[in-house]
Write a protein that holds these residues in place. Structure first.
Motif, PDB file in Angstrom:
ATOM      1  N   GLY A 152     -91.614  -7.830  30.294  1.00  0.00           N
ATOM      2  CA  GLY A 152     -90.732  -6.660  30.333  1.00  0.00           C
ATOM      3  C   GLY A 152     -91.532  -5.396  30.593  1.00  0.00           C
ATOM      4  O   GLY A 152     -91.184  -4.601  31.472  1.00  0.00           O
ATOM      5  N   LEU A 153     -92.606  -5.201  29.853  1.00  0.00           N
ATOM      6  CA  LEU A 153     -93.399  -3.977  30.022  1.00  0.00           C
ATOM      7  C   LEU A 153     -94.073  -3.951  31.381  1.00  0.00           C
ATOM      8  O   LEU A 153     -94.170  -2.909  32.020  1.00  0.00           O
ATOM      9  CB  LEU A 153     -94.434  -3.860  28.904  1.00  0.00           C
ATOM     10  N   TRP A 165     -88.476   2.647  41.535  1.00  0.00           N
ATOM     11  CA  TRP A 165     -87.255   2.079  42.115  1.00  0.00           C
ATOM     12  C   TRP A 165     -86.139   1.945  41.088  1.00  0.00           C
ATOM     13  O   TRP A 165     -84.968   2.108  41.412  1.00  0.00           O
ATOM     14  CB  TRP A 165     -87.532   0.683  42.695  1.00  0.00           C
ATOM     15  N   LEU A 166     -86.516   1.568  39.876  1.00  0.00           N
ATOM     16  CA  LEU A 166     -85.496   1.220  38.892  1.00  0.00           C
ATOM     17  C   LEU A 166     -85.652   2.094  37.651  1.00  0.00           C
ATOM     18  O   LEU A 166     -86.740   2.562  37.344  1.00  0.00           O
ATOM     19  CB  LEU A 166     -85.659  -0.255  38.479  1.00  0.00           C
ATOM     20  N   PRO A 167     -84.555   2.312  36.909  1.00  0.00           N
ATOM     21  CA  PRO A 167     -84.666   3.030  35.638  1.00  0.00           C
ATOM     22  C   PRO A 167     -85.365   2.150  34.606  1.00  0.00           C
ATOM     23  O   PRO A 167     -85.237   0.930  34.655  1.00  0.00           O
ATOM     24  CB  PRO A 167     -83.213   3.286  35.251  1.00  0.00           C
ATOM     25  N   MET A 189     -83.913  -5.442  35.718  1.00  0.00           N
ATOM     26  CA  MET A 189     -85.133  -5.869  35.014  1.00  0.00           C
ATOM     27  C   MET A 189     -84.856  -6.754  33.790  1.00  0.00           C
ATOM     28  O   MET A 189     -85.437  -7.835  33.685  1.00  0.00           O
ATOM     29  CB  MET A 189     -85.994  -4.665  34.670  1.00  0.00           C
ATOM     30  N   PRO A 190     -83.986  -6.323  32.867  1.00  0.00           N
ATOM     31  CA  PRO A 190     -83.763  -7.221  31.718  1.00  0.00           C
ATOM     32  C   PRO A 190     -83.190  -8.578  32.130  1.00  0.00           C
ATOM     33  O   PRO A 190     -83.584  -9.612  31.576  1.00  0.00           O
ATOM     34  CB  PRO A 190     -82.786  -6.460  30.825  1.00  0.00           C
ATOM     35  N   ILE A 266     -86.929  -3.854  24.058  1.00  0.00           N
ATOM     36  CA  ILE A 266     -87.821  -3.238  25.056  1.00  0.00           C
ATOM     37  C   ILE A 266     -87.014  -2.426  26.065  1.00  0.00           C
ATOM     38  O   ILE A 266     -87.367  -1.306  26.396  1.00  0.00           O
ATOM     39  CB  ILE A 266     -88.603  -4.340  25.806  1.00  0.00           C
ATOM     40  N   PHE A 267     -85.917  -3.001  26.537  1.00  0.00           N
ATOM     41  CA  PHE A 267     -85.139  -2.316  27.570  1.00  0.00           C
ATOM     42  C   PHE A 267     -84.019  -1.465  26.981  1.00  0.00           C
ATOM     43  O   PHE A 267     -83.180  -0.977  27.715  1.00  0.00           O
ATOM     44  CB  PHE A 267     -84.567  -3.322  28.571  1.00  0.00           C
ATOM     45  N   GLN A 268     -84.021  -1.325  25.679  1.00  0.00           N
ATOM     46  CA  GLN A 268     -83.042  -0.462  25.031  1.00  0.00           C
ATOM     47  C   GLN A 268     -81.630  -0.818  25.466  1.00  0.00           C
ATOM     48  O   GLN A 268     -80.842   0.026  25.815  1.00  0.00           O
ATOM     49  CB  GLN A 268     -83.360   0.998  25.404  1.00  0.00           C
ATOM     50  N   TRP A 269     -81.352  -2.114  25.475  1.00  0.00           N
ATOM     51  CA  TRP A 269     -80.023  -2.597  25.854  1.00  0.00           C
ATOM     52  C   TRP A 269     -79.204  -2.704  24.567  1.00  0.00           C
ATOM     53  O   TRP A 269     -79.546  -3.498  23.683  1.00  0.00           O
ATOM     54  CB  TRP A 269     -80.136  -3.968  26.524  1.00  0.00           C
TER      55      TRP A 269
END
Lengths: 320, 556
Positions: A152-153, A165-167, A189-190, A266-269
């Motif tokens: 993820g990181l 490219w991506l948030p 990403m996630p 990690i992705f604050q989902w």
């Protein structure tokens, strides 16, 4: 079969009850409590013991364990999950709020992982010991052994910071109107991390059950009848190879709703995984128990569905 | 020639033929600095910020929780939310000096017993209702009840008659007087200049709550009340819009703020893991991240998007000694002599901190002089241990809350340096709840390593941790160190309002702690903030509430 399903459902009730007893005891045996977890030591020194005791008493933390369990169970039986010990928010509402994002994230990843994994697994079984078989095996081991926080990181640094490219995280860009494109960008990403973790699972299962099926007598029979290899593979081997895969998918179902703690954090989902993480860290007893109860129910239901699907897929299985 | 090269590079960059790194490298080869390039092309691609129409995005690592109950705030994230929405009587500016907030004027009697506040006139709540002294009195009376469970209850009960009111023996608080429509007088039972000083959770300067909204809500129902879950009516620079759990809080500017409308219309406070925040800061998705690790800050300082702010901190990185277990002060002194603290500070924080020699570290007027600095000297340490008759077979257990990175870096070095002078240390990190239990709730430890606190705000903060009456679990004295001379000095010091009179007292306090060392004092770490270069108006200083003047922040 209907009767069987009903009987299984009836057995689920005592199982759930045992789960709640064990969960309640374990959660309460862990050191700490919601009040102590909330107050940092520096503040504690200035608050004075009365204020802390008052808060514990207000949450009923000073009652004996059995009394607390009884009170909790009584509310649960009436369908009331109660309120968070930390935020005062309704637990039912919090869980409902999280199911959507988690289902979107996990559902996409599990479906993608299955759609990629099963064909790859079957291909590598059919062409056992070919370069394709070795390549997918190596890929599978790499993907399953890479910790998701690292992946993820790494993705985040490469695609969000380096390339731009991506948030990096979240479900939407704050400060602009919500849009599907924006949501998809945040999902890439996630979903990729979770798909990578899920693909090898269905791939390896598909490979081994296909290999198993190819050894069966009925495949030999089909071949000796002179059927085309394609028909042998698809109609005779594949159909039967899919049965064990029902188990794998059945096991994944509760995961779809219970979320992925690390990837979500990690992705604050804002899904169930993050909720569970915060509940445990804050010793938010009612919230932890609510999540455990929902997850346990999902596991039982998914197992039942998987068992019922066996019968549909394999006429040799009969329920009594 | 140089200009041609650079313009071509910029054209390539804008046409996306080369990336930013290649552009900066190419420009550097042509003799143009990265800063100059940034000026020409603007900071890195900031997709979120650029589209956000100037909304400020601030990063936070701790969840705000849905709970915006002014009396039970406990995390930095919650404090920031509350400070944006609500006012207090006074607040601290970046130099840790009091400034008026909902009180325009204030006066403290020389014996530090009577605090008189002139309430600010013409302030309105976010819903247009005028703010009055009644709101202030309502807030203080509500907090002074058992039902409120207020973190500040201990502080508030120091108000004359406060304890009787808390115990429901009377309906009036004698020391909380409405002198006239715009004057509030608070009288304390015993003089205490530091009554105003506190951490977020225990601060006597409460966030003033709207009486017209919460006046009819029973205190036991506050937690679940709509106005607490969604605090849309405050008096602060910003108005609450929405809170999405585990994601963000959205604010919009309060056009009627008493200092004028804030410069930025929209602010988001976003939750993210520290590692994620670093990525967001670099990608421009957030404009500020607090509590950066020193190493990451060092790496980011070469970035052209991020500016690093190093501010003195208010806390102390320290190892409390449970003194009943190590009663001889010579052993504790030996531990200080036996540790190379400057080297440790350089290794752990890349030198981002200041060595301290007692818990009295500020404000400036209170900083003591002439303390023993315990310069690294293993020989002195060994001599002291020999004198004390230390048995080198005794093992001391050092505990900390697992995951506290600075301790995890420092502890093995400390362990090794202690071994060199003949003290065996066993490292015993614990999960945070277990740590709290063994250090505070049921004290059973030898050495406990922690950080934080608000020591720099007032020298009396020290009294929380060293008064004989404050032993854990009731108070904050984790070391169970008790010294009557020290007690007398601390009580005398808090009874005076004039810094000139207080300074010599705290010089003595510092000297006692420096000699007796109930705690091994290491350093006060700098607070490291990372800020986007576009964000202007931030005034750095020791105040950890760096957002105190958020109304002046803007993206340029």
């Amino acid at each position: 079969m209907g009767q069987y399903a009903l009987r299984r459902l009836a057995i689920s009730v005592p199982v759930l009850l045992v789960v709640t007893v064990i969960a309640f005891m374990l959660v309460n045996l862990a050191p700490g409590n919601p009040v102590d977890a909330m107050i940092d030591p520096a503040t504690r020194a200035e608050m004075g013991p009365e204020a802390i005791e008052a808060r514990k008493a207000a949450l009923g933390l000073n009652d004996p364990l059995l009394v607390r369990y009884g009170k909790w169970l009584r509310e649960i039986l009436q369908g009331n999950f109660g309120y968070s010990a930390v935020s005062g928010q309704s637990i039912g509402e919090q869980i409902l709020d999280r199911i959507g994002p988690t289902l979107l994230l996990m559902g996409t990843a599990i479906i993608l992982g299955t759609l990629i994994g099963i064909p790859l697994g079957i291909l590598s079984a059919v062409r056992q010991y070919s370069w394709l078989d070795y390549a997918t095996t190596v890929f599978g081991f790499l993907a399953i052994s890479t910790p998701s926080f690292f992946l993820g990181l790494a993705f985040m640094y490469f695609f969000a910071v380096h390339l731009g490219w991506l948030p990096t995280s979240g479900m939407r860009t704050l400060g602009v109107d919500e849009s599907t494109i924006d949501l998809l960008k945040h999902m890439i990403m996630p979903v990729a991390v979770l798909t990578l973790a899920h693909t090898p699972l269905s791939m390896r299962y598909a490979r081994s059950s296909m290999l198993e099926a190819l050894k069966q007598d009925y495949v030999t029979t089909a071949r000796s009848k002179g059927l085309k290899e394609k028909i042998v593979l698809v109609r005779h081997a594949l159909r039967n190879a899919l049965i064990p895969l029902i188990t794998v998918i059945g096991v994944s179902l509760p995961e779809m709703l219970s979320g992925a703690v690390i990837t979500e954090t990690i992705f604050q989902w804002p899904g169930m995984g993050m909720l569970a993480m915060r509940a445990v860290n804050g010793r938010d007893y009612p919230l932890i128990l609510g999540i455990i109860l929902v997850t346990a129910a999902l596991v039982l239901i998914s197992n039942l569905i998987a068992d019922l699907l066996y019968a549909v897929a394999d006429p040799r299985i009969r329920f009594r | 020639m140089v200009n041609d090269t650079v313009s071509r590079l910029i054209a390539d960059f804008q046409a996306r033929k080369i990336n930013r790194r290649q552009l900066v490298q190419g420009a550097a080869a042509a003799g143009v600095s990265a800063t100059a390039i940034t000026a020409l092309i603007g900071p890195s691609a900031t997709p979120a910020a650029a589209q956000a129409g100037g909304a400020i995005q601030l990063g936070r690592e701790s969840e705000f929780a849905a709970n915006f109950n002014a009396f039970k705030i406990s995390t930095g994230g919650q404090t920031q939310v509350m400070d944006m929405i609500f006012g207090r009587l006074l607040k601290l500016d970046n130099t840790n000096t009091w400034i008026g907030d909902l009180a325009e004027t204030w006066e403290i009697s020389p014996d530090a017993t009577v605090f008189t506040f002139g309430i600010r006139q013409g302030v309105t709540w976010h819903d247009g209702t005028p703010f009055t002294i009644d709101d202030v009195i309502f807030t203080y009376r509500s907090a002074l009840t058992e039902e409120a469970g207020a973190g500040a209850a201990g502080k508030l009960r120091q108000i004359k008659g406060g304890t009787a009111f808390y115990n429901k023996e009377t309906d009036e608080i004698e020391g909380l007087e409405r002198v006239d429509d715009n004057t509030l007088r608070i009288t304390l039972e015993k003089s205490n200049i530091a009554w105003l000083v506190g951490t977020a959770g225990s601060n006597s300067l409460l966030w003033i709550q709207p009486k017209h909204i919460l006046g009819d809500v029973p205190l036991t129902d506050w937690e679940t009340a709509e106005a607490i879950q969604k605090p849309v009516v405050g008096t602060g620079a910003y108005q609450f819009v929405e809170h999405v759990a585990d994601s963000h809080v959205e604010f919009k500017a309060n056009p009627n703020f008493y200092l004028g409308a804030p410069k930025t219309e929209q602010v988001f406070l976003r939750l993210a893991e520290p590692a994620t925040q670093l990525a967001q800061l670099e990608s421009g998705e957030i404009h500020m991240a607090s509590r950066l690790p020193a190493r990451e800050a060092d790496r980011l300082s070469s970035s052209d998007v991020v500016e690093i702010l190093y501010n003195p901190g208010n806390g102390i990185f320290q190892t409390a000694v449970h003194t009943p277990r190590v009663p001889d002060k010579r052993v504790r002194q030996a531990m200080m002599y036996g540790t190379d603290r400057q080297a440790l500070l350089d290794a752990v924080l890349l030198g981002q901190g200041e060595l301290v020699y007692s818990s009295v570290i500020g404000p400036d007027w209170a900083v003591p002089t002439g303390l023993n600095t315990y310069d690294y000297n293993p020989e002195t340490a060994k001599a002291l241990l020999a004198e004390a008759g230390w048995d080198s077979e005794t093992t001391l257990q050092l505990t900390w809350s697992r995951g506290f990175v600075n301790v995890e870096l420092a502890a093995p070095v400390f362990q090794q340096q202690m071994a060199e002078i003949g003290i065996k240390i066993e490292l015993f990190p614990q999960e945070s709840a277990a740590y709290l239990d063994s250090v505070i709730t049921n004290p059973n430890f030898d050495l406990a390593w922690f950080g934080g606190g608000s020591y720099r705000l007032d020298p009396d903060v020290t009294s929380n941790y060293y008064l004989c009456a404050n032993f854990t679990p009731g108070g904050g004295n984790t070391t169970h160190y008790c010294n009557e001379d020290l007690d007398a000095l601390l009580i005398e010091g808090r009874g005076l309002a004039d810094p000139a009179l207080r300074a010599p007292i705290y010089q003595e306090v510092a000297a006692i702690l420096n000699e007796d060392l109930p705690t091994l004092f290491w350093w006060s770490d700098n607070q490291i903030f990372g800020k986007n270069v576009q964000l202007q108006g931030v005034l750095p200083g020791p105040n950890q509430y760096i957002w105190w003047n958020i109304q002046d922040w803007e993206l340029v």
